[in-house]
Motif scaffolding. Sequence first.
Motif, PDB file in Angstrom:
ATOM      1  N   ASP A  13      51.884 -15.669   3.283  1.00  0.00           N
ATOM      2  CA  ASP A  13      51.802 -15.442   4.721  1.00  0.00           C
ATOM      3  C   ASP A  13      51.242 -14.051   4.989  1.00  0.00           C
ATOM      4  OD1 ASP A  13      54.227 -13.429   5.404  1.00  0.00           O
ATOM      5  OD2 ASP A  13      54.871 -14.828   3.849  1.00  0.00           O
ATOM      6  N   THR A  14      50.609 -13.889   6.131  1.00  0.00           N
ATOM      7  CA  THR A  14      50.083 -12.597   6.558  1.00  0.00           C
ATOM      8  C   THR A  14      50.391 -12.406   8.037  1.00  0.00           C
ATOM      9  OG1 THR A  14      48.246 -12.876   4.996  1.00  0.00           O
ATOM     10  CG2 THR A  14      48.046 -11.109   6.607  1.00  0.00           C
ATOM     11  N   THR A  15      50.709 -11.179   8.409  1.00  0.00           N
ATOM     12  CA  THR A  15      51.019 -10.825   9.791  1.00  0.00           C
ATOM     13  C   THR A  15      49.905  -9.958  10.362  1.00  0.00           C
ATOM     14  OG1 THR A  15      53.408 -10.913   9.431  1.00  0.00           O
ATOM     15  CG2 THR A  15      52.639  -9.583  11.285  1.00  0.00           C
ATOM     16  N   PHE A  16      49.471 -10.295  11.578  1.00  0.00           N
ATOM     17  CA  PHE A  16      48.476  -9.506  12.304  1.00  0.00           C
ATOM     18  C   PHE A  16      48.990  -9.275  13.723  1.00  0.00           C
ATOM     19  CE2 PHE A  16      46.005 -12.041   9.240  1.00  0.00           C
ATOM     20  CZ  PHE A  16      45.284 -11.048   8.586  1.00  0.00           C
ATOM     21  N   VAL A  17      49.108  -8.026  14.118  1.00  0.00           N
ATOM     22  CA  VAL A  17      49.583  -7.692  15.458  1.00  0.00           C
ATOM     23  C   VAL A  17      48.609  -6.700  16.090  1.00  0.00           C
ATOM     24  CG1 VAL A  17      51.421  -6.641  16.834  1.00  0.00           C
ATOM     25  CG2 VAL A  17      52.008  -8.028  14.836  1.00  0.00           C
ATOM     26  N   LYS A  18      48.153  -7.003  17.296  1.00  0.00           N
ATOM     27  CA  LYS A  18      47.340  -6.054  18.058  1.00  0.00           C
ATOM     28  C   LYS A  18      48.073  -5.698  19.341  1.00  0.00           C
ATOM     29  CE  LYS A  18      42.853  -7.160  16.089  1.00  0.00           C
ATOM     30  NZ  LYS A  18      41.424  -7.482  16.293  1.00  0.00           N
ATOM     31  N   ALA A  19      48.403  -4.418  19.457  1.00  0.00           N
ATOM     32  CA  ALA A  19      49.094  -3.924  20.635  1.00  0.00           C
ATOM     33  C   ALA A  19      48.162  -3.938  21.843  1.00  0.00           C
ATOM     34  CB  ALA A  19      49.598  -2.504  20.371  1.00  0.00           C
ATOM     35  N   PRO A  20      48.696  -3.847  23.058  1.00  0.00           N
ATOM     36  CA  PRO A  20      47.834  -3.764  24.236  1.00  0.00           C
ATOM     37  C   PRO A  20      46.827  -2.616  24.121  1.00  0.00           C
ATOM     38  CG  PRO A  20      50.105  -4.135  24.895  1.00  0.00           C
ATOM     39  CD  PRO A  20      50.126  -3.886  23.415  1.00  0.00           C
ATOM     40  N   HIS A  21      45.597  -2.918  24.472  1.00  0.00           N
ATOM     41  CA  HIS A  21      44.493  -1.951  24.491  1.00  0.00           C
ATOM     42  C   HIS A  21      44.206  -1.349  23.117  1.00  0.00           C
ATOM     43  CE1 HIS A  21      44.329  -2.444  28.794  1.00  0.00           C
ATOM     44  NE2 HIS A  21      45.637  -2.262  28.834  1.00  0.00           N
ATOM     45  N   THR A  22      44.379  -2.184  22.104  1.00  0.00           N
ATOM     46  CA  THR A  22      43.906  -1.848  20.764  1.00  0.00           C
ATOM     47  C   THR A  22      42.464  -2.309  20.665  1.00  0.00           C
ATOM     48  OG1 THR A  22      46.108  -2.101  19.804  1.00  0.00           O
ATOM     49  CG2 THR A  22      44.246  -2.252  18.299  1.00  0.00           C
ATOM     50  N   ARG A  23      41.532  -1.365  20.563  1.00  0.00           N
ATOM     51  CA  ARG A  23      40.113  -1.698  20.635  1.00  0.00           C
ATOM     52  C   ARG A  23      39.556  -2.225  19.313  1.00  0.00           C
ATOM     53  NH1 ARG A  23      36.778   3.172  22.288  1.00  0.00           N
ATOM     54  NH2 ARG A  23      35.155   1.580  22.449  1.00  0.00           N
ATOM     55  N   GLN A  24      40.273  -2.026  18.232  1.00  0.00           N
ATOM     56  CA  GLN A  24      39.760  -2.376  16.912  1.00  0.00           C
ATOM     57  C   GLN A  24      39.555  -3.884  16.769  1.00  0.00           C
ATOM     58  OE1 GLN A  24      38.825  -0.217  14.337  1.00  0.00           O
ATOM     59  NE2 GLN A  24      37.939  -2.134  13.612  1.00  0.00           N
ATOM     60  N   LYS A  25      38.334  -4.269  16.432  1.00  0.00           N
ATOM     61  CA  LYS A  25      38.046  -5.672  16.138  1.00  0.00           C
ATOM     62  C   LYS A  25      38.424  -5.993  14.698  1.00  0.00           C
ATOM     63  CE  LYS A  25      34.011  -5.929  19.230  1.00  0.00           C
ATOM     64  NZ  LYS A  25      32.564  -6.263  19.319  1.00  0.00           N
ATOM     65  N   THR A  26      38.523  -7.265  14.397  1.00  0.00           N
ATOM     66  CA  THR A  26      38.640  -7.753  13.023  1.00  0.00           C
ATOM     67  C   THR A  26      37.283  -8.305  12.628  1.00  0.00           C
ATOM     68  OG1 THR A  26      40.928  -8.407  13.474  1.00  0.00           O
ATOM     69  CG2 THR A  26      39.905  -9.257  11.459  1.00  0.00           C
ATOM     70  N   ALA A  27      36.639  -7.678  11.651  1.00  0.00           N
ATOM     71  CA  ALA A  27      35.288  -8.083  11.261  1.00  0.00           C
ATOM     72  C   ALA A  27      35.262  -9.556  10.857  1.00  0.00           C
ATOM     73  CB  ALA A  27      34.811  -7.217  10.096  1.00  0.00           C
ATOM     74  N   PHE A  28      34.187 -10.244  11.215  1.00  0.00           N
ATOM     75  CA  PHE A  28      34.041 -11.631  10.789  1.00  0.00           C
ATOM     76  C   PHE A  28      34.027 -11.687   9.262  1.00  0.00           C
ATOM     77  CE2 PHE A  28      32.910 -12.462  15.140  1.00  0.00           C
ATOM     78  CZ  PHE A  28      33.265 -13.787  15.331  1.00  0.00           C
ATOM     79  N   HIS A  29      34.696 -12.694   8.731  1.00  0.00           N
ATOM     80  CA  HIS A  29      34.840 -12.821   7.283  1.00  0.00           C
ATOM     81  C   HIS A  29      35.188 -14.264   6.947  1.00  0.00           C
ATOM     82  CE1 HIS A  29      38.885 -12.153   8.889  1.00  0.00           C
ATOM     83  NE2 HIS A  29      39.340 -12.828   7.849  1.00  0.00           N
ATOM     84  N   GLN A  30      35.215 -14.545   5.667  1.00  0.00           N
ATOM     85  CA  GLN A  30      35.582 -15.857   5.132  1.00  0.00           C
ATOM     86  C   GLN A  30      36.713 -15.617   4.132  1.00  0.00           C
ATOM     87  OE1 GLN A  30      33.091 -17.491   1.966  1.00  0.00           O
ATOM     88  NE2 GLN A  30      32.541 -19.164   3.359  1.00  0.00           N
ATOM     89  N   ASP A  31      37.692 -16.507   4.077  1.00  0.00           N
ATOM     90  CA  ASP A  31      38.922 -16.209   3.340  1.00  0.00           C
ATOM     91  C   ASP A  31      38.876 -16.475   1.842  1.00  0.00           C
ATOM     92  OD1 ASP A  31      40.398 -15.270   5.505  1.00  0.00           O
ATOM     93  OD2 ASP A  31      41.008 -17.291   6.105  1.00  0.00           O
ATOM     94  N   LEU A  32      38.007 -17.362   1.374  1.00  0.00           N
ATOM     95  CA  LEU A  32      38.121 -17.824  -0.008  1.00  0.00           C
ATOM     96  C   LEU A  32      38.101 -16.681  -1.010  1.00  0.00           C
ATOM     97  CD1 LEU A  32      38.304 -20.088  -2.095  1.00  0.00           C
ATOM     98  CD2 LEU A  32      35.812 -20.272  -2.016  1.00  0.00           C
ATOM     99  N   ALA A  33      37.179 -15.752  -0.875  1.00  0.00           N
ATOM    100  CA  ALA A  33      37.013 -14.712  -1.890  1.00  0.00           C
ATOM    101  C   ALA A  33      38.130 -13.676  -1.871  1.00  0.00           C
ATOM    102  CB  ALA A  33      35.665 -14.018  -1.720  1.00  0.00           C
ATOM    103  N   TYR A  34      39.021 -13.729  -0.865  1.00  0.00           N
ATOM    104  CA  TYR A  34      40.207 -12.873  -0.874  1.00  0.00           C
ATOM    105  C   TYR A  34      41.297 -13.425  -1.803  1.00  0.00           C
ATOM    106  CZ  TYR A  34      38.617 -10.535   3.462  1.00  0.00           C
ATOM    107  OH  TYR A  34      37.917  -9.822   4.402  1.00  0.00           O
ATOM    108  N   LEU A  35      41.195 -14.695  -2.172  1.00  0.00           N
ATOM    109  CA  LEU A  35      42.283 -15.405  -2.837  1.00  0.00           C
ATOM    110  C   LEU A  35      41.958 -15.671  -4.303  1.00  0.00           C
ATOM    111  CD1 LEU A  35      42.960 -18.074  -0.056  1.00  0.00           C
ATOM    112  CD2 LEU A  35      43.863 -15.747  -0.217  1.00  0.00           C
ATOM    113  N   GLN A  36      42.998 -15.659  -5.141  1.00  0.00           N
ATOM    114  CA  GLN A  36      42.829 -15.925  -6.577  1.00  0.00           C
ATOM    115  C   GLN A  36      42.854 -17.440  -6.820  1.00  0.00           C
ATOM    116  OE1 GLN A  36      44.989 -13.776  -5.253  1.00  0.00           O
ATOM    117  NE2 GLN A  36      44.635 -11.771  -6.154  1.00  0.00           N
ATOM    118  N   ILE A  37      41.898 -18.125  -6.226  1.00  0.00           N
ATOM    119  CA  ILE A  37      41.853 -19.576  -6.377  1.00  0.00           C
ATOM    120  C   ILE A  37      40.433 -20.033  -6.655  1.00  0.00           C
ATOM    121  CG2 ILE A  37      43.856 -19.984  -4.904  1.00  0.00           C
ATOM    122  CD1 ILE A  37      41.924 -20.896  -2.692  1.00  0.00           C
TER     123      ILE A  37
END
Length: 333
Positions: free
Chosen positions: A142-166
Amino acid sequence: MVSDAERAAFDQDGVVCLRNVLTDGEVDHLRQAVTGQMSRLGHSTTGYDFEALARQVWDEGETVETGCANRFDMQAMKTQVRSDTAARPLLEEDPVSGTGPFFYDVAAWQHDRGVRRVAFDSALPEIAASLLDAHYLNFWEDTTFVKAPHTRQKTAFHQDLAYLQIEGDQCVIVWIPLDAASLGNGVTQYVRGSHKWNSVFAPNVFVSQTPIGSSPERRCPDIEAAPGAYDIISFDVEPGDVIVHHVLTVHGAGGNTSDTWRRAMSFRYCGDRVRYLDRPGAIPQVGMSHRLQDGDRLFSADYPLVWPKPWPGFRLAEAFDAQRPGHARSRMR
């Protein structure tokens, strides 16, 4: 539990939104877990504020400070990003200046019984198995992602497979909103059909499109530069809804320009055709005890078998707790 139309949408688009999947009690378990994770920011080995890290990355003279968090070498990440000629800050336009956190943490299931109950015993495993046409299903993380009000930081577009040992793409990610979410407060956005591009992209560092240097895969396209060139979709969701995407679906998120929080947790499930692979560039997992070799099935207590159940009504989380005496202090949040 998944209609033919929903299954067809997942197959075609690489993502599907399912309504009213989790109960109020299940959502509350996850909210309490996230509250606990955030309270340990600075003292946890796995929790990070990516908003603060992004500011430190782009300030050439500032040292990266992560408290006790040690999952990533963030100073090395800063060096890598700053040496990337294509890198740039990814900030949402917002007339209100905010400094709230973009909080990230991982592996709550290992110490929080409430998270295990949702990950193992809610409707989610059967849904994931149905979408993947899986004979059996392992829970990955599991992973947690929280963005507080007026947090300007984007999450860059990405693909998940290469993050995982599978190895293999019989894997889904279930994005679980714990607050109402829309484009205004940073709901996840998906490039429709990108799971059929026949490409694996290098993982990036979330606050930049810069690929993780040890990955042999090629860079994800610069979707932020020309979003109109891609078929990007999103869903307005309420707590209890979930968004399920394929492990190859490219996705990202904007900042939170609203006055409300955007808390979310994601679960990863792997089907029977997935094998273990110590993939170069994959993000190191925490708390692992297995000795799996490349090509092995995910048969390990680190990757619990969550579907099918041996009989209707079986509560896997309770059985799992009973087999882990070292986790007797697990909290029912």
